[in-house]
Design an enzyme around this catalytic site. Structure first.
Site, short mmCIF file in Angstrom:
data_model
loop_
_atom_site.label_atom_id
_atom_site.label_comp_id
_atom_site.label_asym_id
_atom_site.label_seq_id
_atom_site.Cartn_x
_atom_site.Cartn_y
_atom_site.Cartn_z
N ARG A 130 22.13 -14.89 3.95
CA ARG A 130 21.69 -13.49 3.87
C ARG A 130 22.62 -12.70 2.95
NH1 ARG A 130 18.11 -11.02 6.97
NH2 ARG A 130 18.02 -12.65 8.52
N HIS A 187 8.53 3.01 9.23
CA HIS A 187 8.37 2.09 10.36
C HIS A 187 7.16 2.55 11.19
CE1 HIS A 187 9.52 -0.83 13.38
NE2 HIS A 187 9.25 0.10 14.29
N THR A 233 20.34 3.23 8.23
CA THR A 233 21.75 3.05 8.60
C THR A 233 21.91 1.62 9.09
OG1 THR A 233 21.32 3.91 10.79
CG2 THR A 233 22.13 5.50 9.17
N SER A 264 0.83 -1.22 0.00
CA SER A 264 0.00 0.00 0.00
C SER A 264 0.86 1.27 0.00
CB SER A 264 -0.97 0.00 1.19
OG SER A 264 -0.29 0.14 2.40
C1 GAR Z 1 3.74 -0.74 6.86
O1 GAR Z 1 2.83 -0.54 7.92
C2 GAR Z 1 5.14 -0.38 7.30
O2 GAR Z 1 5.16 0.66 8.23
C3 GAR Z 1 5.60 -1.67 7.90
O3 GAR Z 1 5.09 -2.66 7.06
C4 GAR Z 1 3.84 -2.22 6.52
C5 GAR Z 1 3.86 -2.47 5.04
O4 GAR Z 1 2.61 -2.19 4.48
N1 GAR Z 1 7.04 -1.72 7.95
C6 GAR Z 1 7.73 -2.23 8.96
O5 GAR Z 1 7.21 -2.75 9.93
C7 GAR Z 1 9.24 -2.13 8.83
N2 GAR Z 1 9.89 -2.38 10.06
P1 GAR Z 1 2.43 -2.08 2.90
O6 GAR Z 1 3.04 -3.34 2.30
O7 GAR Z 1 0.94 -2.06 2.71
O8 GAR Z 1 3.09 -0.83 2.42
#
Ligand code: GAR
Length: 228
Positions: A80, A124, A156, A28
């Site tokens: 990785r 995040h 980072t 999204s």
């Molecule tokens: C989002 O809420 C983003 O903040 C989170 O994953 C979701 C992805 O949603 N990211 C993290 O947790 C990174 N640590 P999306 O695929 O619908 O954009």
């Protein structure tokens, strides 16, 4: 390889700044950014949307928008390091000015982070530095916090720890559960992530001396804060 940094040239698709977006899930945020790019705000090209998860819903959404998509399944690699190396080679073929992590749920190797330092950003779902890692909405509820939010930051080497660029703050009410917080946070994500991308592509946003700068002014540790 000498990669362009925030390049601006005469108009035309060849010279437009390039963005590569990495996803793992529903995509999204990728769509919110794609919408803004389609509206030329900023005037850039999304060179590729890359997923490490073959069945990620975001990949189909990107295809539906005629975006260039690639799947590099991390499960096909023994380590990785090997996965990150392949991903890096693939990203570098596009010579992006900006790498956008949009729900890319991988811990990145130091070499990967160093390669794109200063031109890789992440979103995040918490008010960083609070609640790095997973399950942020539940942890906010358990802590009884009155506010929650979302942060866009430069990436980072320390997970969820680069300098903050922009945050949206939302109030937490007694009726909220983890799902309602997730929905409120996502609504804000789709506002602040395209703003950060636009700032960067327009050359207004930089990382220097381990800090985030907007229009040559040091941003506060929280990043620019918007109240929802
Ligand atoms: C989002 O809420 C983003 O903040 C989170 O994953 C979701 C992805 O949603 N990211 C993290 O947790 C990174 N640590 P999306 O695929 O619908 O954009």
């Amino acid at each position: 390889m000498n990669l362009p940094q925030n390049g601006h040239g005469p108009s035309g698709s060849e010279s437009r700044p390039k963005i590569v977006i990495l996803i793992s899930g529903s995509g999204s945020n990728m769509l919110a950014i794609a919408d803004q790019v389609a509206a030329k705000a900023p005037d850039a090209d999304i060179a590729a949307v890359i997923s490490n998860v073959p069945e990620a819903a975001g990949i189909q959404k990107a295809r539906d928008r005629d975006l260039n998509t690639l799947v590099i399944n991390h499960k096909d690699f023994a380590s990785r390091d090997e996965f990150d190396l392949k991903l890096m080679r693939q990203i570098d073929e596009f010579q992006p000015d900006l790498v956008v992590l949009a729900g890319f749920m991988r811990i990145l190797t130091p070499g990967f982070v160093r390669r794109y330092e200063g031109r890789m950003i992440n979103i995040h779902p918490s008010l960083l530095p609070k609640y790095q890692g997973l399950n942020t909405h539940q942890r906010v509820l358990e802590a009884g916090d009155s506010v929650h939010g979302v942060t866009v930051h430069f990436v980072t080497e320390v997970l969820d720890d680069g300098p903050n660029i922009i945050q949206a703050v939302i109030p937490v009410s007694a009726e909220d559960d983890a799902d309602s917080l997730r929905q409120k946070v996502q609504k804000q994500e789709h506002i602040i992530y395209p703003i950060a991308v636009k700032w960067f592509i327009e050359g207004r946003l930089k990382m220097d001396k381990g800090k985030a700068w907007l229009d040559n002014a040091l941003l506060p540790d929280s990043g620019l804060q918007l109240e929802a």
